[in-house]
Design a protein around this motif. Structure first.
Motif, mmCIF file in Angstrom:
data_model
loop_
_atom_site.group_PDB
_atom_site.id
_atom_site.type_symbol
_atom_site.label_atom_id
_atom_site.label_comp_id
_atom_site.label_asym_id
_atom_site.label_seq_id
_atom_site.Cartn_x
_atom_site.Cartn_y
_atom_site.Cartn_z
ATOM 1 N N GLU A 33 0.838 -1.196 0.000
ATOM 2 C CA GLU A 33 0.000 0.000 0.000
ATOM 3 C C GLU A 33 0.874 1.247 0.000
ATOM 4 O O GLU A 33 1.776 1.391 0.822
ATOM 5 C CB GLU A 33 -0.929 -0.007 1.215
ATOM 6 C CG GLU A 33 -1.988 1.081 1.189
ATOM 7 C CD GLU A 33 -2.950 0.972 2.361
ATOM 8 O OE1 GLU A 33 -2.688 1.617 3.404
ATOM 9 O OE2 GLU A 33 -3.952 0.236 2.237
ATOM 10 N N PHE A 34 0.585 2.155 -0.918
ATOM 11 C CA PHE A 34 1.341 3.396 -1.034
ATOM 12 C C PHE A 34 0.375 4.563 -0.934
ATOM 13 O O PHE A 34 -0.605 4.628 -1.687
ATOM 14 C CB PHE A 34 2.092 3.445 -2.373
ATOM 15 C CG PHE A 34 2.803 4.746 -2.641
ATOM 16 C CD1 PHE A 34 4.098 4.948 -2.190
ATOM 17 C CD2 PHE A 34 2.178 5.774 -3.339
ATOM 18 C CE1 PHE A 34 4.763 6.146 -2.428
ATOM 19 C CE2 PHE A 34 2.825 6.967 -3.587
ATOM 20 C CZ PHE A 34 4.124 7.155 -3.131
ATOM 21 N N THR A 35 0.638 5.477 -0.006
ATOM 22 C CA THR A 35 -0.216 6.643 0.182
ATOM 23 C C THR A 35 0.604 7.911 0.022
ATOM 24 O O THR A 35 1.696 8.039 0.586
ATOM 25 C CB THR A 35 -0.869 6.640 1.575
ATOM 26 O OG1 THR A 35 -1.695 5.477 1.700
ATOM 27 C CG2 THR A 35 -1.728 7.884 1.781
ATOM 28 N N LEU A 36 0.081 8.819 -0.769
ATOM 29 C CA LEU A 36 0.698 10.128 -0.925
ATOM 30 C C LEU A 36 -0.333 11.170 -0.517
ATOM 31 O O LEU A 36 -1.466 11.152 -1.006
ATOM 32 C CB LEU A 36 1.138 10.345 -2.378
ATOM 33 C CG LEU A 36 2.141 11.475 -2.624
ATOM 34 C CD1 LEU A 36 3.461 11.198 -1.901
ATOM 35 C CD2 LEU A 36 2.398 11.652 -4.111
ATOM 36 N N GLU A 37 0.057 12.051 0.368
ATOM 37 C CA GLU A 37 -0.922 12.938 0.987
ATOM 38 C C GLU A 37 -1.162 14.234 0.212
ATOM 39 O O GLU A 37 -2.152 14.922 0.444
ATOM 40 C CB GLU A 37 -0.482 13.252 2.421
ATOM 41 C CG GLU A 37 -0.452 12.000 3.298
ATOM 42 C CD GLU A 37 0.141 12.244 4.673
ATOM 43 O OE1 GLU A 37 0.870 13.255 4.814
ATOM 44 O OE2 GLU A 37 -0.109 11.452 5.583
ATOM 45 N N THR A 38 -0.251 14.580 -0.682
ATOM 46 C CA THR A 38 -0.434 15.783 -1.490
ATOM 47 C C THR A 38 -0.046 15.477 -2.932
ATOM 48 O O THR A 38 0.702 14.538 -3.202
ATOM 49 C CB THR A 38 0.432 16.943 -0.979
ATOM 50 O OG1 THR A 38 1.808 16.538 -0.987
ATOM 51 C CG2 THR A 38 0.042 17.352 0.435
ATOM 52 N N PRO A 125 8.831 10.093 -0.696
ATOM 53 C CA PRO A 125 7.942 8.949 -0.926
ATOM 54 C C PRO A 125 8.290 8.297 -2.257
ATOM 55 O O PRO A 125 8.465 8.972 -3.272
ATOM 56 C CB PRO A 125 6.554 9.588 -0.964
ATOM 57 C CG PRO A 125 6.691 10.837 -0.156
ATOM 58 C CD PRO A 125 8.079 11.333 -0.413
ATOM 59 N N THR A 126 8.409 6.961 -2.247
ATOM 60 C CA THR A 126 8.877 6.241 -3.428
ATOM 61 C C THR A 126 7.839 5.229 -3.889
ATOM 62 O O THR A 126 7.480 4.304 -3.165
ATOM 63 C CB THR A 126 10.213 5.533 -3.135
ATOM 64 O OG1 THR A 126 11.191 6.512 -2.747
ATOM 65 C CG2 THR A 126 10.717 4.794 -4.369
ATOM 66 N N LEU A 127 7.366 5.435 -5.102
ATOM 67 C CA LEU A 127 6.407 4.536 -5.733
ATOM 68 C C LEU A 127 7.196 3.482 -6.492
ATOM 69 O O LEU A 127 7.983 3.803 -7.390
ATOM 70 C CB LEU A 127 5.513 5.331 -6.694
ATOM 71 C CG LEU A 127 4.397 4.593 -7.424
ATOM 72 C CD1 LEU A 127 3.342 4.097 -6.438
ATOM 73 C CD2 LEU A 127 3.760 5.511 -8.465
ATOM 74 N N LEU A 128 7.013 2.216 -6.128
ATOM 75 C CA LEU A 128 7.791 1.122 -6.711
ATOM 76 C C LEU A 128 6.902 0.329 -7.673
ATOM 77 O O LEU A 128 5.923 -0.292 -7.260
ATOM 78 C CB LEU A 128 8.314 0.222 -5.597
ATOM 79 C CG LEU A 128 9.489 -0.705 -5.922
ATOM 80 C CD1 LEU A 128 10.732 0.085 -6.292
ATOM 81 C CD2 LEU A 128 9.781 -1.634 -4.735
ATOM 82 N N LEU A 129 7.265 0.343 -8.952
ATOM 83 C CA LEU A 129 6.450 -0.298 -9.985
ATOM 84 C C LEU A 129 7.323 -1.109 -10.929
ATOM 85 O O LEU A 129 8.525 -0.857 -11.043
ATOM 86 C CB LEU A 129 5.698 0.771 -10.795
ATOM 87 C CG LEU A 129 4.646 1.597 -10.052
ATOM 88 C CD1 LEU A 129 4.185 2.753 -10.923
ATOM 89 C CD2 LEU A 129 3.465 0.732 -9.634
ATOM 90 N N PRO A 130 6.748 -2.076 -11.635
ATOM 91 C CA PRO A 130 7.537 -2.828 -12.616
ATOM 92 C C PRO A 130 7.825 -1.982 -13.843
ATOM 93 O O PRO A 130 6.991 -1.201 -14.287
ATOM 94 C CB PRO A 130 6.625 -4.011 -12.971
ATOM 95 C CG PRO A 130 5.240 -3.508 -12.706
ATOM 96 C CD PRO A 130 5.366 -2.583 -11.535
ATOM 97 N N SER A 131 9.026 -2.144 -14.391
ATOM 98 C CA SER A 131 9.372 -1.465 -15.638
ATOM 99 C C SER A 131 10.277 -2.343 -16.484
ATOM 100 O O SER A 131 9.916 -2.733 -17.587
ATOM 101 C CB SER A 131 10.056 -0.118 -15.370
ATOM 102 O OG SER A 131 10.412 0.506 -16.587
ATOM 103 N N ARG A 132 11.446 -2.688 -15.961
ATOM 104 C CA ARG A 132 12.439 -3.383 -16.771
ATOM 105 C C ARG A 132 11.913 -4.679 -17.364
ATOM 106 O O ARG A 132 12.152 -4.984 -18.529
ATOM 107 C CB ARG A 132 13.687 -3.658 -15.927
ATOM 108 C CG ARG A 132 14.841 -4.231 -16.737
ATOM 109 C CD ARG A 132 16.000 -4.562 -15.837
ATOM 110 N NE ARG A 132 17.151 -5.052 -16.588
ATOM 111 C CZ ARG A 132 18.197 -5.636 -16.028
ATOM 112 N NH1 ARG A 132 18.250 -5.790 -14.715
ATOM 113 N NH2 ARG A 132 19.203 -6.054 -16.772
#
Length: 300
Positions: A33-38, A125-132
């Protein structure tokens, strides 16, 4: 008068609180779970696919892991970006440079950056997603997540719908290739790397209504193969993404087995920009690949 001021302050506070919670967003990324407040305004993107997603909704990152070579970014993407600071290579971005940019969001690749994820989260804050190693469908899902996190959910949904329509348009122009196999591979100096149907490029090919040879299914996104193995696949169309001026394919062309390939015999070998087809992934990248294929393939 003091009461009025206090009331106004409370009203402002309540309004600010409502605004604060209204801008907060929660998504599920590769870490959970990733939350960004702004809504972020200073974004650092550590993969080309993330830059593509941002550019698709007219957002410019302040920092990009561009491999110290801006030309590696798709031209259509570059045109949409303001000036950015290079933070080094995608494989080893500079944490010091990233920190100096004072980002309020970092978008990182789960394959390349999991080892430094904790360090990145100390910066922003770091959003970790698949790319490579993502598939084409993975990429579209990641784009939707990025759109939500940066406060552009509706714009991204609209852009993804436009993308789907455009890909269908290109697919219609390739209907004469239906039923024939199309194999994409990257040609380096000492090796040819075939991309399976589960790879990003394979997914784009499938989105165009075409099929990659079945023998590579369930393999890694790409794997090195020999000329003999390529002959076993024997695709009807061979798309070669050159990474260097002189590749192993130039050596293969001198061998008798090369002339046996269906694609060679029917003059269906197509050369494309390996950087744009293999390194660049995203909404704009897929559209570039589709247009490139339509322009380069000699239709019957």
């Amino acid at each position: 008068m003091k009461w009025v001021s206090l009331a106004a302050w409370i009203t402002a506070l309540i309004g600010g609180t409502i605004s604060f919670f209204a801008s907060a967003v929660t998504v599920t990324d590769s870490q959970g779970e990733f939350t960004l407040e702004t809504v972020p305004s200073r974004i650092v993107a550590l993969e080309f696919s993330f830059v593509d997603a941002l550019a698709a909704v007219d957002v410019s990152p302040v920092g990009i892991a561009d491999d110290n070579d801006p030309s590696r970014i798709l031209p259509a993407v570059r045109k949409k970006l303001a000036a950015w600071q290079s933070v080094g290579t995608r494989s080893q971005p500079s944490l010091e440079v990233i920190a100096s940019l004072k980002p309020d969001l970092i978008i990182a690749d789960v394959d390349r950056h999991s080892a430094v994820y904790r360090d990145l989260t100390k910066i922003a804050p770091t959003l970790l997603l698949p790319s490579r190693r993502e598939t084409y469908q993975d990429n579209l899902r990641s784009a939707a997540i990025i759109g939500k996190v940066i406060g552009k959910a509706q714009q991204m949904a609209t852009r993804l719908k436009q993308h789907d329509q455009l890909m269908q348009h290109y697919a219609q122009q390739l209907t004469s290739l239906r039923g024939q196999s199309v194999q994409f591979g990257v040609a380096r100096e000492n090796g040819f790397y075939a991309h399976a149907s589960d790879s990003y490029a394979g997914g784009v090919i499938a989105a165009l209504g075409l099929a990659s040879p079945a023998m590579l299914k369930h393999e890694n996104a790409s794997r090195q193969i020999s000329l003999e193995q390529l002959l076993a696949l024997n695709p009807d169309y061979l798309i070669v993404g050159d990474y260097t001026a002189n590749t192993i394919v130039d050596q293969w062309k001198k061998q008798p087995l090369w002339q046996v390939l269906n694609a060679v015999r029917n003059q269906h070998v197509v050369s494309v920009d390996g950087n744009m087809w293999a390194r660049c992934r995203g909404i704009l990248a897929a559209e570039y690949m589709a247009a490139d294929l339509v322009n380069l393939v000699q239709l019957p």
